[in-house]
Design an enzyme around this catalytic site. Structure first.
Site, mmCIF file in Angstrom:
data_model
loop_
_atom_site.group_PDB
_atom_site.id
_atom_site.type_symbol
_atom_site.label_atom_id
_atom_site.label_comp_id
_atom_site.label_asym_id
_atom_site.label_seq_id
_atom_site.Cartn_x
_atom_site.Cartn_y
_atom_site.Cartn_z
ATOM 1 N N LYS A 54 15.362 83.907 50.480
ATOM 2 C CA LYS A 54 15.092 85.345 50.589
ATOM 3 C C LYS A 54 14.119 85.606 51.746
ATOM 4 O O LYS A 54 14.279 86.559 52.509
ATOM 5 C CB LYS A 54 14.532 85.871 49.259
ATOM 6 C CG LYS A 54 15.581 85.874 48.148
ATOM 7 C CD LYS A 54 14.988 86.103 46.770
ATOM 8 C CE LYS A 54 16.066 85.924 45.695
ATOM 9 N NZ LYS A 54 15.522 86.020 44.323
ATOM 10 N N GLN A 98 9.981 86.103 41.071
ATOM 11 C CA GLN A 98 11.092 85.169 40.850
ATOM 12 C C GLN A 98 11.091 84.682 39.401
ATOM 13 O O GLN A 98 10.081 84.207 38.894
ATOM 14 C CB GLN A 98 10.972 83.980 41.822
ATOM 15 C CG GLN A 98 12.134 83.008 41.761
ATOM 16 C CD GLN A 98 13.459 83.647 42.186
ATOM 17 O OE1 GLN A 98 13.543 84.313 43.214
ATOM 18 N NE2 GLN A 98 14.503 83.472 41.373
ATOM 19 N N ASP A 121 14.343 94.491 42.661
ATOM 20 C CA ASP A 121 15.301 93.798 41.785
ATOM 21 C C ASP A 121 15.947 94.785 40.805
ATOM 22 O O ASP A 121 16.922 94.439 40.135
ATOM 23 C CB ASP A 121 14.592 92.696 40.981
ATOM 24 C CG ASP A 121 14.699 91.334 41.651
ATOM 25 O OD1 ASP A 121 15.698 91.113 42.370
ATOM 26 O OD2 ASP A 121 13.799 90.497 41.448
#
Ligand code: NAD
Length: 296
Positions: A54, A98, A121
């Site tokens: 990412k 994460q 997200d």
């Protein structure tokens, strides 16, 4: 293999190029580049790899990116303190925590601590609610990656019968919601499809899948979708990422490619699309931030 390949790697590269042009245009107008802060807790090798990928993708499109690598035994108070700091930082437009987190940390509490306007997200309850109402602020990355992979290969979802295998909050449920919703100006990725959601308690998986024109497998069970389960000419999207004997395989058996019209590979299918959609959300977060800070 006879099926067409739904090439996520090439499609994601094309999207990154489009995003790089938009970021460059922003910077040319004197605006700061979008910035993404990633929080990685502990030393899970898969999580480390995802965060590195990412970070690299952000740099490729001219976005700023920071990785906050914290020890596995970090206290909840310290983690929440960092999130608070990032929430207040005007250079940070997107925040990504994460998953999975070590068991002593409450994932829901951590996700809810992220400012929903920076929740790229789209896991925060406020963003899940907006998506459910058909007024998304951000689309969740993997479901949006599936939709864009289909569209950019010319597969329209409107009026189609689609089976989604899996009902998780990260993939199956939000994807099914997106696919069934009415396409509108504020909800451009909505699918207008007839959707069936299949899960561990569903009966006769093969019968349910056979009637679908599009099958999306997001169960996390290696090679569970076999040719008998798929109608001839169906389009099959494989979201699964499973480690089997040191290799990464999907949820779709390779022989499905002999019967389907199109199949997405693993790796190189939905995975790269997920990261491209994260970049898109980070750009959107920066645009929303800029709009909200304009004098009225
Ligand atoms: P999950 O374990 O949270 O959910 C799996 C879902 O599949 C559950 O709802 C369960 O009911 C259903 N399921 C499991 N076995 C089944 C079976 N035999 N028959 C019918 N339904 C079954 O997993 P998740 O987070 O939704 O992820 C699903 C898969 O997608 C995993 O392999 C994961 O690694 C992968 N994934 C890929 C990406 C990507 O970017 N490509 C992103 C997220 C997840």
């Amino acid at each position: 293999m006879t099926a067409r390949l739904l090439d996520g790697k090439a499609t994601a590269a094309a999207i990154r190029e489009e995003l790089a042009a938009q970021v460059a245009e922003r910077v040319r107008r004197g605006l700061p580049p979008p910035g993404l802060a990633a929080i990685l807790v502990g030393d899970n090798p898969a999580s480390q790899l995802y965060v590195r990928n990412k970070h690299k993708a952000c740099q490729q499109v001219g976005m700023r990116s920071w990785i906050h690598h914290l020890p596995a035994d970090i206290t909840a108070a310290r983690l929440l303190g960092l999130i608070e700091q990032l929430n207040a930082d005007p250079h940070v437009h997107g925040i990504l925590v994460q998953l999975p987190l070590p068991p002593h940390l409450d994932e829901s509490a951590v996700q809810e601590a992220v400012d929903p306007r920076k929740d790229v997200d789209a896991f925060h309850p406020e963003n899940a609610g907006l998506l459910t109402l058909g007024r998304p602020r951000f689309y969740p990355c993997t479901p949006h990656g599936v939709v864009q992979l289909l569209r950019r290969h010319g597969y329209e979802t409107a009026g189609k019968e689609i089976v989604v295998i899996g009902r998780s909050n990260i993939v199956g449920k939000p994807l099914a919601l997106m696919l069934l919703q009415k396409r509108t100006v504020p909800n451009p990725a909505a699918g207008d499809a007839t959707v069936t959601i299949v899960h561990t308690r569903s009966q006769d998986l093969a019968r349910l899948c056979q009637r679908a024109q599009i099958v999306v497998a997001a169960a996390g069970v290696p090679a569970m979708i076999t040719p008998e389960m798929v109608a001839p000419g169906a389009v099959v999207v494989d979201v699964g990422i499973n480690a089997v004997a040191g290799r990464i395989v999907g949820d779709v058996h390779p022989a499905v490619a002999e019967k389907a019209a199109a199949v997405s590979p693993v790796p190189g299918g939905v995975g790269p699309m997920t990261i491209a959609m994260l970049l898109l959300n980070t750009l959107r977060a920066a645009q929303l931030f800029q709009d909200s800070s304009k004098p009225s």
